[in-house]
Design an enzyme around this catalytic site. Structure first.
Site, PDB file in Angstrom:
ATOM      1  N   LYS B 187       0.839  -1.205   0.000  1.00  0.00           N
ATOM      2  CA  LYS B 187       0.000   0.000   0.000  1.00  0.00           C
ATOM      3  C   LYS B 187       0.868   1.246   0.000  1.00  0.00           C
ATOM      4  O   LYS B 187       1.569   1.529   0.968  1.00  0.00           O
ATOM      5  CB  LYS B 187      -0.914   0.046   1.220  1.00  0.00           C
ATOM      6  CG  LYS B 187      -1.941   1.179   1.110  1.00  0.00           C
ATOM      7  CD  LYS B 187      -2.595   1.566   2.410  1.00  0.00           C
ATOM      8  CE  LYS B 187      -1.812   2.590   3.174  1.00  0.00           C
ATOM      9  NZ  LYS B 187      -1.794   3.951   2.581  1.00  0.00           N
ATOM     10  N   GLY B 239       7.189   4.440   8.269  1.00  0.00           N
ATOM     11  CA  GLY B 239       6.315   5.581   8.533  1.00  0.00           C
ATOM     12  C   GLY B 239       6.546   6.110   9.926  1.00  0.00           C
ATOM     13  O   GLY B 239       7.645   5.991  10.472  1.00  0.00           O
ATOM     14  N   SER B 240       5.480   6.648  10.501  1.00  0.00           N
ATOM     15  CA  SER B 240       5.644   7.321  11.781  1.00  0.00           C
ATOM     16  C   SER B 240       5.759   6.314  12.918  1.00  0.00           C
ATOM     17  O   SER B 240       5.255   5.191  12.847  1.00  0.00           O
ATOM     18  CB  SER B 240       4.455   8.246  12.039  1.00  0.00           C
ATOM     19  OG  SER B 240       3.320   7.470  12.366  1.00  0.00           O
ATOM     20  N   THR B 241       6.404   6.740  13.983  1.00  0.00           N
ATOM     21  CA  THR B 241       6.558   5.874  15.152  1.00  0.00           C
ATOM     22  C   THR B 241       5.202   5.561  15.782  1.00  0.00           C
ATOM     23  O   THR B 241       4.963   4.439  16.225  1.00  0.00           O
ATOM     24  CB  THR B 241       7.514   6.538  16.161  1.00  0.00           C
ATOM     25  OG1 THR B 241       8.839   6.485  15.597  1.00  0.00           O
ATOM     26  CG2 THR B 241       7.528   5.820  17.486  1.00  0.00           C
ATOM     27  N   GLY B 244       3.679   2.914  13.812  1.00  0.00           N
ATOM     28  CA  GLY B 244       4.485   1.718  14.013  1.00  0.00           C
ATOM     29  C   GLY B 244       4.102   0.982  15.288  1.00  0.00           C
ATOM     30  O   GLY B 244       4.006  -0.242  15.322  1.00  0.00           O
ATOM     31  N   GLU B 261      10.379   0.622  10.146  1.00  0.00           N
ATOM     32  CA  GLU B 261      11.369   1.684   9.939  1.00  0.00           C
ATOM     33  C   GLU B 261      10.640   2.979  10.195  1.00  0.00           C
ATOM     34  O   GLU B 261       9.801   3.398   9.392  1.00  0.00           O
ATOM     35  CB  GLU B 261      11.919   1.578   8.511  1.00  0.00           C
ATOM     36  CG  GLU B 261      13.297   2.187   8.368  1.00  0.00           C
ATOM     37  CD  GLU B 261      13.228   3.649   8.020  1.00  0.00           C
ATOM     38  OE1 GLU B 261      13.184   4.444   8.988  1.00  0.00           O
ATOM     39  OE2 GLU B 261      13.186   3.991   6.842  1.00  0.00           O
ATOM     40  N   CYS B 295      13.222  10.397   7.328  1.00  0.00           N
ATOM     41  CA  CYS B 295      13.231   9.861   8.692  1.00  0.00           C
ATOM     42  C   CYS B 295      14.612   9.956   9.316  1.00  0.00           C
ATOM     43  O   CYS B 295      14.747  10.115  10.511  1.00  0.00           O
ATOM     44  CB  CYS B 295      12.741   8.431   8.697  1.00  0.00           C
ATOM     45  SG  CYS B 295      13.576   7.413   7.475  1.00  0.00           S
ATOM     46  N   GLU B 392       9.918  14.843  16.096  1.00  0.00           N
ATOM     47  CA  GLU B 392      10.273  14.787  14.693  1.00  0.00           C
ATOM     48  C   GLU B 392       9.384  15.774  13.939  1.00  0.00           C
ATOM     49  O   GLU B 392       8.163  15.671  13.967  1.00  0.00           O
ATOM     50  CB  GLU B 392      10.052  13.369  14.148  1.00  0.00           C
ATOM     51  CG  GLU B 392      10.506  13.241  12.708  1.00  0.00           C
ATOM     52  CD  GLU B 392      10.348  11.821  12.176  1.00  0.00           C
ATOM     53  OE1 GLU B 392       9.297  11.200  12.440  1.00  0.00           O
ATOM     54  OE2 GLU B 392      11.267  11.349  11.493  1.00  0.00           O
TER      55      GLU B 392
END
Lengths: 298, 480, 322
Positions: B187, B239-241, B244, B261, B295, B392
């Protein structure tokens, strides 16, 4: 009964192992440990959430020194553990036999295998980096090296059945690579683990590198799984339901989670899977320029 | 004198848009066919530089995830059963076609993402092709990779990728998965679906068997459905933490393999004996490459106090030469922010920097009237307590902190839940090694920054995720 | 034009101490920031990807023509050859009078008089190499005599070479004193100091030499003689540009830059101008502050000019061969 037989033996008070010391549980709680036939063996400390926290603090303190020690030194220390264990072989044979309900011969086989496992991992400390790391041939003028580093503080839910060999098999690889461990001993068979702590304490393993907690797995492990200063967790000794709960909690700070598939065969070749499970890969780049231009055309 | 010199303002040098033919609408790519979403939903993909609608794309939902996973499952048996050499040849074909079509894909990526053509042309596309080449060669050598004599693929990989490097992240996910014999459902991000759909066409050109690669453009709901699908064996997410962590919870107890990641707050440490001019380039590249939407960006500059003024002056002087504007112009250094939402996030965090008392400096440049733009910005007087030093930002905003000693630099660099990247600038070799050794980050760039290579493992410590992409290490995520 | 402090006076007060002794000079030069070669070359290469089109290109081509030190430095040079070159310098493109004249003609000292005569009244300067060009291997008095001869013959500009042997042996103050001596001998002329970067070999050395030259009063710092394997490159010119930028920031004194040798195409010349534009900046985009030491470059620039003007590609038969 002879007179000699009538001598009352000295019982051992089993204690936790935290930061190189042997404290009682701060909660003051103990629980009864029985042998495979249900006979009372000892009271074991029933570690609390606070004990778990103290163990994490101790482990964190130990990480810098242990991970910073040379791999050669760690190998020496792990080999020393094997030596110490060998010296107390008979004690362990008896303890494992009691804990797991094994014959003396089968128990001895477990203890011997546990000793040999320390030797196996002692030899790994200064080889794993060569096996899993190395230079990468990047397409550019750069030196590029990937090297493994310990993840940090690892919570280990020790296997519930195999009180010594299983424990050693999950603990040794964690510390071989420079991590510090907080071990949740097998709930119903904690005595070999608590005794192993005595071996570790006399084997040059720095205090805090291994911390051993006995008690209710379902009480201690969730604290460790949720602890933000724990970097990884080994779920080997958690049943499916607890494992899922721990894994969810571990997601909060993205712990590395090792969730092996039972049944476990501790006599099989351990391979490198457990050794690499708690390693990070760090890749370092640096330019490699030419030597400079040179030469004269006169 | 000055007026005359201004004639060397570079004339527009736009890359030709006509090299790419974007259809007015695209379907999902499932089982080798482009199809509508089951519920017929669509969404628009917009060029962030102009807000022009580029195309209307089918929006995958749960039923489409079902179909795609089923197609991948059907394809898995024969794909994993192929000799590795044959799988490798498909990947080599894909790599070659990407090279052939790289100009087209670079323009497409620039249009859909907003990043400068200079970057898509010189960084994204070459790396994409190289990644497929690299993993193509692994396909018949897996037994030599150190994961056992006869390692096996996992099955169906569900992969969710971000919008910052759409095609490169696709390559990082798909190339190793396919080389190892897995099939994939991928995706792409909702703001950058187009290059993945062009990649679907490349798969067709390469003759890739149907169902081996399935592309599901869509939003977070489709990603969540994919990750949660019981027939997915492996989840890979970039993507974002925050997301995640959600994914980690979602796969808990399922036995699915997971690699993540995630975010970062990379420290770029400049010592007083640094090669200053190169360090300045490294700082600029570290935070303004791809508008800072990276990132592993070096978003925290840690500069030794004794040279802080000198470095900052040089940095500001350099930033004044950055050229912001039309991403298709070959001389553009700074393109558009990817979306209005992202722009709002960046703006909000930068405003927090102001509110918390840090000093904002903005590069002198004019922002275009339409599209999403944020001028290169730096904050000085930042401390570890400021939000701009901890969170971030994922935008062209650099937080500048100072340190006095190497130990302090390392302590500050590591003082974050993240651990993806770091930079070290010093001409003293032993210091590089000592600092690199102590930094808790998956990638350490010493006297360089933001370098990538398919042979070089990439991934984070701590909350920047786990698993490595690239290199031999990158195979581990797709083998058992 | 703003009044620009002159370099001729030697180090400004703020830096006077650094040339007080060999040890002080060494400490200073070795205290300059290092240069990472990979990063430097990457930056130079990245600037080389700038796309200079249409009006910007037209501007850059003319600017480049105007910055050329049209050079002949051969053992076979004759008065006839120099006169032909001077004619070309005044009117580079006989078919297009809008083409600017070059900056200077650069010759050996013994031909400086011929050049001076041929260029009289044109505004094109006479530059003469001196100081035992290209090797610099001669006694100091010979080098000064060489310089005086060039000036006496009518040279407006002196292109001296440094003593690379002394530099590489670490005798920085000796190099400094030699430049100072030539500087004094050439009072009133513009002094270009050639480092022969290909012999200094490392970028760190090139940076140190740049500062040494500027401290000693160079009006221009120049990469090369054109006589060794590696002459001007984008990377070593970038080091020089960074040095003049930093020197002006530190002292207020502006120094020019001259890459020489190996720049043969218009495309390359434009890349150097991009380097100037984005490193030193606008103030150097003028033949007072930037020169190309070149010969064949001029014809390629002229062909590119013709292409821009006519829309079709030109050929070597449509520019003059000298």
């Amino acid at each position: 009964m002879t007179q000699a037989d009538a001598r009352l033996s000295v019982l051992k008070t089993y204690k936790l192992y935290v930061g190189g010391k042997f404290p009682r549980s701060e909660s003051g709680r103990v629980y009864e440990v029985t042998d495979a036939k249900g006979r009372w063996l000892a009271n074991a400390p029933r570690a609390s959430r606070k004990d778990a926290r103290d163990a994490v603090v101790a482990a964190r303190k130990a990480v810098a020194g242990w991970s910073g020690a040379t791999a050669y030194n760690r190998g020496q220390v792990l080999y020393r553990v094997a030596e110490m264990l060998q010296g107390r072989r008979e004690q362990y044979v008896a303890e494992v036999a009691d804990a797991e309900g094994l014959s003396k011969a089968r128990s001895a086989a477990q203890v011997d295998a546990a000793i040999d496992r320390w030797v196996w991992y002692a030899g790994w400390t200064d080889k794993v980096a060569q096996v899993v790391g190395g230079g990468n041939p990047v397409a550019g003028p750069y030196f590029n090296l990937s090297a493994p580093e310990p993840t940090g503080v690892v919570a280990v839910v020790a296997p519930q059945e195999s009180a010594l060999l299983g424990l050693v098999s999950v603990l040794a690889p964690v510390i071989a690579t420079g991590n510090a461990a907080v071990v949740v001993a097998a709930e119903e068979r904690p005595l070999p683990a608590l005794t192993l702590a005595e071996v570790l304490a006399t084997s040059d393993v720095p205090g805090g590198v291994v911390n051993v907690l006995s008690g209710r797995t379902a009480e201690i492990a969730p604290t460790l799984a949720a602890h933000q200063d724990v970097n990884a967790i080994d779920l080997t000794g958690a049943d499916a339901e607890l494992a899922r709960e721990l894994e969810v909690a571990a997601a909060d700070n993205l712990k590395r989670v090792l969730r092996p598939e039972p049944p476990y065969d501790w006599t099989a070749d351990p391979g490198t899977g457990r050794l690499t499970a708690f390693l990070e890969t760090k890749t370092v780049w640096h330019p490699t320029g030419g030597l400079g231009v040179s030469g004269s055309a006169y | 004198m000055t007026a005359e010199h201004k004639l060397f303002a570079y004339a527009p040098a736009p890359e030709s848009r006509s090299v790419v033919d974007i259809a007015p609408s695209y379907g999902l790519f499932v089982d080798g066919e482009f199809t509508d979403a089951a519920d017929g939903r669509v969404f628009k993909s917009v060029a962030p530089a102009t807000e022009e609608v580029l195309s209307e794309v089918a929006r995958a939902g749960e039923a489409d995830v079902e179909r795609a996973v089923a197609a991948a499952r059907r394809a898995f048996t024969s794909w994993s059963g192929l000799p590795g050499a044959e799988r490798g040849k498909y990947l080599f074909r894909i790599a070659r076609i990407i090279q052939e079509r790289s100009r087209e894909l670079a323009v497409l990526e620039t249009l859909d993402n907003g990043k400068p053509i200079r970057e898509t042309r010189d960084a994204d596309l070459p790396l994409v092709a190289a990644h497929f080449f690299y993993y193509a060669g692994w396909a018949d050598k897996l037994g030599h990779a150190g994961f056992g004599a006869d390692p096996k693929p996992l099955g169906v990989a569900g992969q969710v990728i971000p919008w910052n490097f759409p095609l490169l992240m696709l390559a990082w996910k798909i190339a190793p998965a396919l080389a190892c014999g897995n099939t994939v459902v991928l995706k792409p991000a909702e703001t950058t679906p187009l290059s993945a759909l062009f990649f679907a066409d490349i798969c067709r050109q390469a003759g890739l068997p149907r169902g081996v690669v399935n592309i599901l453009p869509g939003y977070g709901d489709a990603g969540a459905a994919l990750v949660a699908h019981p027939d997915v064996d492996k989840v890979a997410f970039t993507g974002s933490t925050a997301v995640g962590k959600e994914i980690a919870r979602s796969v808990a107890g399922t036995g699915k393999r997971l690699t993540l990641e995630l975010g970062g707050k990379g420290a770029n440490i400049v010592f007083d004996d640094a090669p200053v001019d190169q360090a300045v380039e490294g700082i600029v590249g570290g935070i303004f490459f791809n508008q800072g939407q990276v990132c592993c960006a070096g978003s925290r500059l840690l500069v030794q106090e004794s040279v802080a003024d000198e470095v900052l002056d040089a940095l500001k002087r350099r930033l004044a030469t950055l050229r912001l504007g039309d991403p298709l112009d070959k001389n553009t250094d700074i393109g558009a922010i990817n979306s209005a939402e992202q722009l709002a996030r960046i703006t909000e965090l930068a405003d927090a920097g102001d509110a918390e008392g840090a000093q904002r400096w903005t590069a002198p440049c004019e922002l275009p009237g339409s599209g999403y733009w944020f001028a290169p910005t730096l904050f000085t007087g930042v401390t570890q307590a400021h939000r701009v030093a901890r969170e971030e930002i994922f935008g062209p905003v650099l937080s500048v902190l100072t340190f006095r000693t190497p130990a302090e630099a390392v302590a500050k660099a590591n003082n974050t839940p993240y651990g993806l990247s770091a930079g070290v600038w010093t001409e003293k070799g032993s210091r590089i090694l000592a600092v690199a050794d102590r930094l808790r980050a998956g990638v350490v760039w010493a006297n360089t920054f933001n370098k990538f290579d398919p042979t070089s493992p990439f991934g984070g410590y701590k909350e920047s995720g786990f698993g490595r992409e690239g290199g031999r290490h990158g195979l581990e995520a797709y083998l058992r | 034009m703003p009044r620009i402090p002159t370099a001729a006076a030697g180090p400004p007060a703020s830096l006077a101490d650094v040339t007080a002794s060999d040890a002080a000079l060494r400490r200073f030069l070795h205290g300059l920031p290092g240069v990472d070669p990979v990063g430097l070359e990457a930056r130079a290469a990245a600037l080389g990807t700038r796309s200079i089109k249409t009006t910007a290109k037209a501007y850059a081509l003319d600017l480049a023509v105007s910055m050329i030190d049209l050079t002949t430095l051969e053992g076979s040079d004759t008065p006839g050859k120099v006169r032909a070159l001077c004619a070309k310098a005044r009117t580079p493109d006989p078919t297009d009078r809008t083409a600017p004249a070059v900056a200077a003609v650069c010759v050996y000292p013994d031909l400086a008089a011929v050049a001076a005569e041929s260029l009289a009244g044109s505004g094109v300067k006479v530059a003469s190499v001196a100081t035992a060009f290209p090797s610099g291997r001669a006694a100091p008095e010979v080098k000064l005599a060489d310089t005086r001869a060039a000036l006496a013959a009518g040279a407006d500009e002196i292109d001296m070479v440094i003593d690379r042997g002394a530099f590489l042996a670490g005798r920085y103050l000796e190099v400094y004193e030699q430049i100072r001596a030539v500087r004094q001998a050439a009072a009133g002329a513009r002094l270009k100091v050639i480092f022969e970067t290909g012999e200094l070999s490392t970028y760190d050395n090139i940076r140190r030499a740049s500062w040494l030259g500027m401290l000693a009063g160079a009006d221009f710092i120049k990469t090369s003689t054109g006589k060794v394997g590696v002459n001007a490159t984008p990377a070593n010119t970038l080091v020089l540009l960074e040095a003049v930028r930093d020197y002006r920031a530190a002292t207020g004194v502006q120094v020019g830059v001259k890459p020489a040798g190996g720049i043969r195409t218009a495309k390359d010349a434009v890349k150097f101008l991009v380097l100037v534009n984005e490193t030193a900046g606008d103030d150097w985009l003028d033949n007072r502050w930037f020169r190309f030491g070149a010969s064949s470059l001029l014809n390629d620039l002229l062909m590119q000019r013709q292409k821009l003007r006519t829309g079709r590609y030109s050929g070597p038969d449509y520019v003059t061969v000298d």
